[in-house]
Enzyme design. Structure first.
Site, PDB file in Angstrom:
ATOM      1  N   HIS A 166       0.825  -1.210   0.000  1.00 47.37           N
ATOM      2  CA  HIS A 166       0.000   0.000   0.000  1.00 47.37           C
ATOM      3  C   HIS A 166       0.853   1.252   0.000  1.00 47.37           C
ATOM      4  O   HIS A 166       2.058   1.202   0.211  1.00 47.37           O
ATOM      5  CB  HIS A 166      -0.992   0.009   1.174  1.00 47.37           C
ATOM      6  CG  HIS A 166      -0.362   0.106   2.534  1.00 47.37           C
ATOM      7  ND1 HIS A 166      -0.012  -1.002   3.272  1.00 47.37           N
ATOM      8  CD2 HIS A 166      -0.022   1.171   3.293  1.00 47.37           C
ATOM      9  CE1 HIS A 166       0.508  -0.610   4.426  1.00 47.37           C
ATOM     10  NE2 HIS A 166       0.530   0.697   4.471  1.00 47.37           N
ATOM     11  N   GLU A 202      -3.775   3.912   2.000  1.00 46.52           N
ATOM     12  CA  GLU A 202      -3.958   4.204   3.421  1.00 46.52           C
ATOM     13  C   GLU A 202      -3.971   5.716   3.569  1.00 46.52           C
ATOM     14  O   GLU A 202      -3.158   6.409   2.954  1.00 46.52           O
ATOM     15  CB  GLU A 202      -2.788   3.606   4.233  1.00 46.52           C
ATOM     16  CG  GLU A 202      -2.858   3.889   5.721  1.00 46.52           C
ATOM     17  CD  GLU A 202      -1.665   3.291   6.493  1.00 46.52           C
ATOM     18  OE1 GLU A 202      -0.611   3.025   5.886  1.00 46.52           O
ATOM     19  OE2 GLU A 202      -1.799   3.111   7.713  1.00 46.52           O
TER      20      GLU A 202
HETATM   21 CO    CO Z   1       0.965   1.839   6.200  1.00 43.15          CO
END
Ligand code: CO
Length: 134
Positions: free
Chosen positions: A79, A130
């Site tokens: 991510h 995120e």
């Molecule tokens: Co992270």
């Protein structure tokens, strides 16, 4: 809405080996491994001048990243984390636009002790995002 790139997280099959490769071959400043059982990972932080890289290895049987490694045995990008000022306002705006937030919609305390949310990768072109309230 999004601000600085806070970090890029890479899942690796062997944390010690990966940390050594970043230290020795890439000349990076690499932290000691830190176990985060509540997140199911052991993490090594790499400080770069403009952002951080996090090397993640699964910790425990129900680690969220175990399946990622099964699909990507040699590891890969997991991510990317962007900073936001007001995570609730950003969440509400994203949801109003049809984006999906993973989990129960409520920010969790992330690996840096700050509130985070994850956005569904299918809504953002295959990348898990995120958001961290900086
Ligand atoms: Co992270």
């Amino acid at each position: 809405m999004i601000g600085r790139l806070n970090h890029v997280a890479l899942v690796v099959p062997d944390l010690a080996k990966a940390a050594m490769a970043y230290r020795q071959h890439l000349g990076a400043a690499v932290s000691q491994p830190l176990a985060l059982p509540e997140h199911g990972v052991t993490v090594v932080f790499i400080e770069l001048p403009n952002t951080k890289i996090e090397l993640l290895e699964p910790l425990g049987e129900d680690s969220m990243i175990k399946r990622f490694l099964e699909k990507n045995p040699s590891g890969g990008m997991h991510h990317i984390c962007y900073e936001v000022d007001d995570i609730i306002a950003v969440r509400d705006k994203l949801k109003a636009g049809g984006a999906r937030v993973l989990g129960d919609d409520n920010p969790k305390i992330g690996a840096h002790g700050k509130p985070v949310l994850f956005l569904h990768p299918k809504d953002f072109f295959g990348t898990l995002i995120e958001l961290e309230q900086a």
